[in-house]
Write a protein that holds these residues in place. Structure first.
Motif, short mmCIF file in Angstrom:
data_model
loop_
_atom_site.label_atom_id
_atom_site.label_comp_id
_atom_site.label_asym_id
_atom_site.label_seq_id
_atom_site.Cartn_x
_atom_site.Cartn_y
_atom_site.Cartn_z
N MET A 146 46.61 32.73 31.65
CA MET A 146 45.12 32.74 31.57
C MET A 146 44.41 33.68 32.67
SD MET A 146 43.22 29.05 32.91
CE MET A 146 43.98 28.18 31.57
N SER A 147 43.35 34.24 31.96
CA SER A 147 42.76 35.37 33.02
C SER A 147 41.90 34.84 34.06
CB SER A 147 41.89 36.26 31.93
OG SER A 147 40.60 35.66 31.80
N ASP A 148 41.60 35.54 34.79
CA ASP A 148 40.81 35.12 36.09
C ASP A 148 39.51 34.17 35.65
OD1 ASP A 148 42.66 36.36 37.34
OD2 ASP A 148 41.42 38.15 37.88
N ASP A 149 38.75 34.99 34.70
CA ASP A 149 37.40 34.23 34.13
C ASP A 149 37.71 33.00 33.39
OD1 ASP A 149 35.65 35.95 35.26
OD2 ASP A 149 35.48 37.28 33.69
N GLU A 150 38.88 33.04 32.55
CA GLU A 150 39.10 31.98 31.92
C GLU A 150 39.71 30.73 33.01
OE1 GLU A 150 42.37 32.95 29.45
OE2 GLU A 150 41.07 33.78 27.82
N GLN A 151 40.04 31.10 34.04
CA GLN A 151 40.52 29.95 35.01
C GLN A 151 39.17 29.33 35.43
OE1 GLN A 151 42.92 31.97 38.12
NE2 GLN A 151 43.50 30.35 39.09
N ILE A 152 38.39 30.15 35.76
CA ILE A 152 37.17 29.54 36.13
C ILE A 152 36.31 28.66 35.26
CG2 ILE A 152 34.52 30.16 37.07
CD1 ILE A 152 35.91 32.46 38.76
N SER A 153 36.36 29.36 34.05
CA SER A 153 35.70 28.58 32.93
C SER A 153 36.39 27.42 32.65
CB SER A 153 35.45 29.55 31.56
OG SER A 153 35.05 30.78 31.91
#
Lengths: 173, 102
Positions: free
Chosen positions: A1-8
């Motif tokens: 999971m990418s960083d932005d996906e983690q937040i999303s």
């Protein structure tokens, strides 16, 4: 999971657990998003990688359902999560009930000195209509109350409303 | 701790308007890192304070992001004074009880 996906993904889980009016939900998600960005930036300044920083910022905020529950507890909400006033679904069945009771009373007053067969049938139809509208009103009320703890009950309330509206437009009796 | 979050936030805001993250950082700083408010309860607490008229919020655009800034209202300042007075009284009562432990 990418960083932005983690937040999303985190924000998605918070959003889906929020049971507050639409505007409050939008504001809550925006504030949490900003908080995560600020937290991650602070951890990166302390030497963490971006991935670590985001992980730390998320863990400081807490589990998504816990965060959402805190928002859900901020007070009684006059609207459901779509912004529609909470008691609105009760209005049509209640109006129908009042109208049907009115017709029933009127029929008792004006037909008191002897009913023909047709008048008796009419009165029975008014009675049946009043009982049906009463059941729908209670169903809407019960569903609205239950929807406070389980939003899925909103569908029950709107089903009663739809049936009441159908009875108003196409009176079956 | 949970019961005092409102007072702590009002106290942090007494220094001036701030964003949510800055408030939690300020509380950590003032307590030397010992007082870590559960951050997930920070914004609901701020919303409650705002609904009670003790803080006011406004939005501003910073680096393309819409940020919400909180500040104390006159009622908030009065509530903070009252909270501080109650806290001092509570602290004195507890101190009196503890003092007599043999």
């Amino acid at each position: 999971m990418s960083d932005d996906e983690q937040i999303s993904s985190y924000l998605r889980r918070v959003r889906s657990a929020l049971r507050v009016p639409r505007e409050q939900r939008r504001r809550a998600v925006e504030e949490i998003r900003n908080h995560l960005d600020d937290g991650a930036a602070a951890h990166m300044r302390s030497g963490a990688t971006r991935e670590q920083a985001i992980g730390l910022a998320i863990s400081e905020l807490g589990r998504p359902d816990t965060v959402a529950a805190e928002f859900n507890d901020t007070g009684a909400h006059g609207s459901d999560s779509t912004g529609v006033p909470r008691w609105l679904p009760l209005l049509p069945p209640l109006l129908l009930f009042v109208a049907r009771i009115g017709l029933l009373v009127w029929s008792v007053i004006w037909m008191a000195d002897g009913w023909t067969l047709g008048e008796r049938a009419t009165q029975q139809a008014y009675l049946l209509g009043a009982v049906t509208a009463g059941v729908l009103s209670y169903g809407a009320y019960f569903s609205i109350k239950r929807a406070q703890s389980d939003p899925a009950w909103r569908w029950g309330a709107w089903t009663c409303t739809s049936l009441a509206l159908w009875m108003i437009v196409f009176p079956p009796f | 701790m949970r019961g005092h979050v409102g007072m702590l936030l009002l106290a942090a805001l007494a220094s001036g308007p701030a964003h949510g993250y800055a408030l939690s950082a300020e509380l950590r700083r003032r307590s030397g890192g010992r007082l870590a408010i559960v951050e997930g309860s920070l914004y609901p607490a701020l919303h409650r304070l705002e609904a009670a008229g003790l803080v006011a919020s406004s939005t501003e655009d910073i680096d393309g992001r819409r940020r919400r800034r909180y500040e104390l209202t006159a009622d908030g300042k009065a509530a903070l004074k009252e909270d501080m007075r109650s806290w001092e009284m509570f602290k004195a009562c507890v101190d009196d009880v503890l003092r007599e432990i043999p």
